[in-house]
Design an enzyme around this catalytic site. Structure first.
Site, PDB file in Angstrom:
ATOM      1  CG  HIS A 241      -2.024   0.956   1.222  1.00  0.00           C
ATOM      2  ND1 HIS A 241      -2.179   1.941   2.179  1.00  0.00           N
ATOM      3  CD2 HIS A 241      -3.064   1.113   0.359  1.00  0.00           C
ATOM      4  CE1 HIS A 241      -3.246   2.651   1.914  1.00  0.00           C
ATOM      5  NE2 HIS A 241      -3.811   2.186   0.820  1.00  0.00           N
ATOM      6  CE  LYS A 243      -1.219   5.137  -1.318  1.00  0.00           C
ATOM      7  NZ  LYS A 243      -1.729   4.456  -0.121  1.00  0.00           N
ATOM      8  CG  ASP A 248      18.608  12.017 -10.209  1.00  0.00           C
ATOM      9  OD1 ASP A 248      18.490  11.020 -10.949  1.00  0.00           O
ATOM     10  OD2 ASP A 248      18.446  13.179 -10.609  1.00  0.00           O
ATOM     11  CG  HIS A 427      -7.127   8.809   0.396  1.00  0.00           C
ATOM     12  ND1 HIS A 427      -5.818   8.661  -0.045  1.00  0.00           N
ATOM     13  CD2 HIS A 427      -7.646   7.555   0.469  1.00  0.00           C
ATOM     14  CE1 HIS A 427      -5.565   7.374  -0.242  1.00  0.00           C
ATOM     15  NE2 HIS A 427      -6.651   6.682   0.064  1.00  0.00           N
ATOM     16  CE  LYS A 429      -3.843   6.853   2.936  1.00  0.00           C
ATOM     17  NZ  LYS A 429      -5.196   6.460   3.070  1.00  0.00           N
ATOM     18  CG  ASP A 434       1.488  17.277  22.891  1.00  0.00           C
ATOM     19  OD1 ASP A 434       0.248  17.274  23.062  1.00  0.00           O
ATOM     20  OD2 ASP A 434       2.266  16.582  23.567  1.00  0.00           O
TER      21      ASP A 434
END
Length: 509
Positions: A241, A243, A248, A427, A429, A434
């Site tokens: 899952h 991404k 370079d 979507h 995450k 704090d």
């Protein structure tokens, strides 16, 4: 050739299916006792396996109920989604190729300096829980929503001079996907080495028509755990899952966005798509490079086309693992979770949440937390800590959306504020504690991300992007509806039933 083979296999499946359906009419009197026998024996066999699986009791109970009450569908679902990693034969993180890679780049691993450990003690704790060492010289920049993410993605691709390593869970074949693909082809034609890795299930939309132009331009292409056919998936769990793109060895992009037009708000059902990505430069990119290479070596198991030494022998080590510190920028480190007993992200989340003194702000598209994380949130809310959770106003997954809403009443009772994003789908995450510690990455706040998927999160301590994330949270709160008791009392009996039903299966989501 590959396309022809795939079509032949699909044709054979269709012919066999027709033959079996026709045969039912002639063999019905024989088949009924056989089917009854299978309905009795199969759940017992699978149930025995489930009892000894190393999964949480809630997951075992959900699977046992499914298998025994709807035996045929339940057994098939368990074969596709429920098997534990020890039965997933291709998953061998300790393969010789990966071991050799790790040995070769041992000197390139980040070590947490005494200064960083003194300023941010939690970095040592996370490292003991499985995170990488913490680095104080990695620059971070927040990329909010699809426009900024894809602009940055295309920019780093177009500016690449040596290599591009790109992997996604979901890669479409729509307008933005073709634009990214064509940019990769262009760079490959300019003698930049391009490696393209996609998840076999998440990106099942990709066909040979999409891949062939990449191969013709000498782009290296691999699928992570490919599937034979969308209807014949026997390794649906344990998906990658993550991404990630590394360019370079110096620049990396990671976060919540895959590649598709919906991430630009072009999905008619979901409308505006809120998401968060991260741009990184500096030593932590070496750790992200290692993550990509390990995924690449795993995906290529059984072939000798590319081995560990093409990335990490004396000739190639400095090419792929670049040591180029940026200015002082708090501290960053990488947390990675893989299927099985590797629960670094879950454990890291627990530790960070327990350290909160003032506030816990969280965005997640799927709020289906394991009991231990749910308990920490509840204790924090009851202790007077400002706990806020932003969830979608609209859902892309029916089961997960309603299972998430089941928790609203329980959380609000513990003084936790629930915000439903009013511009439809969120979507992102992200976690902010704090106002000083943050997590940004691919993991959702649910069972699947904590225990079943390959996931990644970037932990940040006092980095420049934390203020950006703080401001983004404030904007999300403004654009959301705060759920209160008046709204919860208006729920219909049907809605409550749907939520309760979906909640039963939450450990499987």
């Amino acid at each position: 050739m590959f396309r022809l083979k795939r079509r032949v296999i699909q044709l054979m499946i269709m012919v066999i299916s027709v033959i079996l359906l026709v045969s039912l009419f002639f063999w019905l009197d024989i088949l009924i006792p056989v089917l009854i026998g299978i309905a009795i024996v199969a759940p017992l066999v699978v149930g025995w396996q489930i009892l000894f699986d190393q999964v949480q009791p809630q997951g075992k109970l959900a699977w046992l109920l499914t298998v025994f009450f709807i035996p045929f569908i339940g057994v098939l679902a368990w074969v596709m989604f429920g098997r534990t990693p020890r039965r997933h034969r291709r998953f061998k993180r300790t393969s010789s190729e990966i071991r050799m890679l790790r040995q070769a780049i041992e000197s390139e691993k980040i070590e947490t300096s005494p200064e960083i450990a003194s300023a941010y003690p939690l970095t040592r704790t996370l490292e003991k829980l499985g995170a990488t060492g913490a680095n104080g010289h990695t620059s971070t920049k927040l990329l909010v929503n699809g426009e900024s993410k894809f602009e940055a993605l295309l920019e780093v691709i177009n500016n690449a001079t040596d290599h591009i390593h790109i992997q996604y869970y979901l890669f479409r074949t729509d307008e933005i996907s073709l634009k990214v693909r064509d940019a990769l082809i262009q760079k490959s034609n300019e003698d930049v080495t391009v490696r393209f890795l996609y998840d076999g299930l998440g990106s099942q939309e990709i066909g040979e028509d999409f891949i062939q132009p990449l191969r013709e331009s000498r782009v290296h292409v691999q699928a992570f755990d490919p599937v034979l056919h969308p209807y014949l998936v026997f390794n649906a769990n344990f998906r990658n899952h993550q991404k990630l793109i590394v360019v370079d060895g110096q620049i990396a992009l990671t976060g919540g966005l895959n590649v598709g037009d919906e991430y630009l708000g072009k999905n008619e059902k979901l409308g505006f798509w809120r998401d968060t990505h991260l741009h990184l430069e500096g030593p932590l990119v070496r750790e992200l490079q290692q993550l990509f290479v390990e995924n690449w070596l795993y995906a290529g198991q059984g072939t000798m086309d590319e081995t560990w030494d093409l990335f990490a022998d004396e000739e190639h080590l400095s090419r792929y693992f670049v040591n180029e510190p940026k200015g002082q920028n708090g501290a960053t480190q990488l947390l990675v979770t893989s299927p099985g007993k590797d629960v670094t992200i879950r454990d890291g989340l627990m530790r960070l949440l327990m350290e909160a003194k003032e506030s816990i702000w969280l965005t997640t598209p799927y709020l289906v937390p394991p009991p231990e994380l749910l308990a920490i949130l509840e204790v924090a809310g009851r202790s007077g800590i400002d706990v806020r959770i932003v969830v979608p106003g609209k859902g892309d997954e029916w089961f997960s959306f309603h299972a998430s809403e089941y928790y609203f009443e329980q959380l609000i009772k513990r003084n936790i504020k629930i915000y439903k994003y009013n511009r439809h789908f969120i979507h992102a995450k992200t976690l902010l504690i704090d106002g000083k510690v943050a997590l940004v990455g691919s993991a959702n706040f649910d069972f699947r991300s904590m225990f079943l998927n390959h996931e990644m999160m970037i932990a940040q301590f006092d980095t420049t992007s934390i203020q950006e994330l703080h401001d983004t949270f404030l904007k999300d709160f403004e654009e959301s509806i705060l759920i209160d008791w008046t709204m919860l009392r208006k729920k219909t009996t049907r809605k409550r039933f749907v939520e309760a039903f979906c909640h039963i299966f939450s450990p499987l989501l």
